[in-house]
Scaffold this motif. Structure first.
Motif, PDB file in Angstrom:
ATOM      1  N   THR A 189       0.835  -1.212   0.000  1.00 22.89           N
ATOM      2  CA  THR A 189       0.000   0.000   0.000  1.00 22.89           C
ATOM      3  C   THR A 189       0.866   1.257   0.000  1.00 22.89           C
ATOM      4  N   LYS A 190       1.914   1.269   0.828  1.00 20.49           N
ATOM      5  CA  LYS A 190       2.810   2.425   0.888  1.00 20.49           C
ATOM      6  C   LYS A 190       3.539   2.620  -0.453  1.00 20.49           C
ATOM      7  N   ARG A 191       3.974   1.530  -1.040  1.00 26.31           N
ATOM      8  CA  ARG A 191       4.665   1.623  -2.333  1.00 26.31           C
ATOM      9  C   ARG A 191       3.731   2.189  -3.399  1.00 26.31           C
ATOM     10  N   LEU A 238      -8.599   0.606  -2.891  1.00 26.39           N
ATOM     11  CA  LEU A 238      -9.009  -0.759  -2.563  1.00 26.39           C
ATOM     12  C   LEU A 238      -8.064  -1.383  -1.540  1.00 26.39           C
ATOM     13  N   LEU A 239      -6.756  -1.172  -1.720  1.00 26.02           N
ATOM     14  CA  LEU A 239      -5.774  -1.711  -0.780  1.00 26.02           C
ATOM     15  C   LEU A 239      -5.917  -1.078   0.598  1.00 26.02           C
ATOM     16  N   LYS A 240      -6.131   0.232   0.635  1.00 27.33           N
ATOM     17  CA  LYS A 240      -6.288   0.918   1.918  1.00 27.33           C
ATOM     18  C   LYS A 240      -7.519   0.404   2.661  1.00 27.33           C
ATOM     19  N   LEU A 241      -8.586   0.160   1.930  1.00 26.87           N
ATOM     20  CA  LEU A 241      -9.800  -0.379   2.543  1.00 26.87           C
ATOM     21  C   LEU A 241      -9.529  -1.758   3.123  1.00 26.87           C
ATOM     22  N   ARG A 242      -8.760  -2.544   2.378  1.00 23.44           N
ATOM     23  CA  ARG A 242      -8.448  -3.899   2.820  1.00 23.44           C
ATOM     24  C   ARG A 242      -7.550  -3.885   4.065  1.00 23.44           C
ATOM     25  N   THR A 243      -6.502  -3.107   4.055  1.00 26.21           N
ATOM     26  CA  THR A 243      -5.538  -3.124   5.164  1.00 26.21           C
ATOM     27  C   THR A 243      -6.077  -2.431   6.409  1.00 26.21           C
TER      28      THR A 243
END
Length: 400
Positions: free
Chosen positions: A324-326, A352-357
């Motif tokens: 996510t950071k990358r 989408l990744l932020k929602l997941r993590t």
């Protein structure tokens, strides 16, 4: 030779017969009395149980109290009933039962101690802490002494009366021959934090030193000691103190990483501070430390450096958070290049990744499973100490 008159030969058997009849009659009367008392006890017991089953607990208690008055041996029944009410949340009824037992002068010492202990637990459950303390302190030597001290220790922690908690923990160490040093060190840390809030830094320093004297190199005490150095305007000394965490307990470094960077900034050495944190990424590239290093790298070294760091971490220690950071740094690079199409594509995946993590990143209590976004020294769910791993759960690892 003794001579017996003839009439005594008739009278003596009659007297013996009358004595035998009287003895049997008395025994029969006693048996009838015992039988009546037994019937009365059984009637009261069954009446109490029937009322309990019919959801009339107040009348059930009255009936069962009558059983105790008839037969002191039924105290165990009342202890069981009181515990039942407490488990059901009916603390007033539990208190009523145990107060009756405590007030009896004919109970054995052990049963009186048991009743005082149970009454203290009732008051504790009801939130009447002063009365709970008084009742638990009435418990004398014996099998309920240790449980009473444990309950008092629990209560003092609820009240945040850390000085009494220290006394209770020390008493338990002596009585129970069990080590409470880690908890006592935390109690001193709590006293230090209270002193800091009221700006009594001398008292805070004394409490921290007591904590370190209780448990050598106690991690929490070290974090607070460094903070005291910062509050005193001594960032160099704060860094020296926190360097012990960097060297010996790196998994806890995220707890002071933000203040670590502030201390280096005050000394004009923010890049040095960042580099020392980046060196920990080989082993600690997860959790809050990853967040802090990424944020400061972005601020001090720019987007390209941050993207490069996250790419390296993805090669050595991949995770959804590092990904996510990358992707976030790649999105920022696309925006800087005014590449709107690429920026929009990356943003869709990034969201989408932020929602997941965001739903996966948690600290989890090893005792009760309570999950929290922030790190706690004492679990809010079960009140146990040191049950959170400093390594925050990052969700699904990508290393397999």
């Amino acid at each position: 030779m003794i001579s017996i008159e003839n009439h005594w030969l008739v009278v003596l058997p009659i007297l013996f017969g009358l004595g035998w009849v009287a003895s049997n009659w008395e025994r029969r009367l006693q048996n009838e009395v015992d039988h009546e008392e037994q019937k009365k006890k059984q009637k009261s017991t069954f009446k109490g149980l029937n009322l309990l089953l019919n959801e009339q607990p107040d009348k059930a208690i009255d009936a069962l109290v009558e059983v105790v008055q008839l037969d002191p041996e039924t105290t165990e029944l009342h202890f069981a009933l009181g515990s039942l009410f407490r488990r059901r949340g009916e603390t007033e009824r539990a208190i009523r039962i145990h107060q009756h037992l405590v007030g009896r002068s004919d109970l054995r010492i052990r049963d009186r101690n048991h009743a005082a202990y149970e009454l203290g637990r009732d008051f504790l459950r009801a939130g009447m802490l002063d009365r709970a303390e008084a009742s638990l302190n009435q418990v004398g030597e014996g099998g309920f002494n240790v449980p009473a001290k444990i309950a008092l220790l629990e209560m003092y922690q609820i009240e945040k009366d850390w000085r009494k908690a220290i006394i209770a923990a020390n008493e338990l160490q002596t009585i129970e021959n069990k080590n409470y040093q880690e908890q006592i060190a935390h109690f001193y840390c709590e006293l230090a934090l209270e002193a800091i809030r009221r700006k009594d830094f001398h008292a805070a320093e004394e409490a921290v030193n007591q904590s370190l004297a209780t448990v050598d190199s106690h991690i929490r005490a070290i974090t607070i000691k460094g903070e005291l150095m910062m509050l005193a305007g001594r960032p160099k000394e704060a860094i020296t103190v926190w360097s012990e965490i960097e060297k010996y307990h790196p998994s806890y470094l995220h707890l002071v990483a933000d203040r670590w960077m502030i201390a280096h900034t005050e000394m004009g050495q923010e890049l040095v501070g960042l580099q020392r944190l980046k060196e920990q990424m080989k082993e600690q590239a997860r959790g809050e430390l990853l967040d802090i290093v990424y944020r400061n790298c972005l601020k001090l070294e720019g987007t390209s450096a941050a993207e490069h760091l996250m790419s390296e971490i993805m090669l050595t220690n991949p995770s959804l958070v590092a990904m996510t950071k990358r992707m976030e740094s790649q999105w920022l690079l696309a925006k800087e290049a005014n590449n709107d199409s690429l920026s929009a594509d990356i943003k869709a995946s990034l969201d989408l990744l932020k929602l997941r993590t965001s739903t996966l990143v948690r600290y989890t209590c090893s005792n009760c499973g309570f999950r929290a976004r922030r790190f706690y020294w004492q679990c809010p769910g079960c009140n146990h100490w040191d049950v959170y791993s400093p390594k925050r759960g990052e969700g699904m690892s990508l290393s397999n």
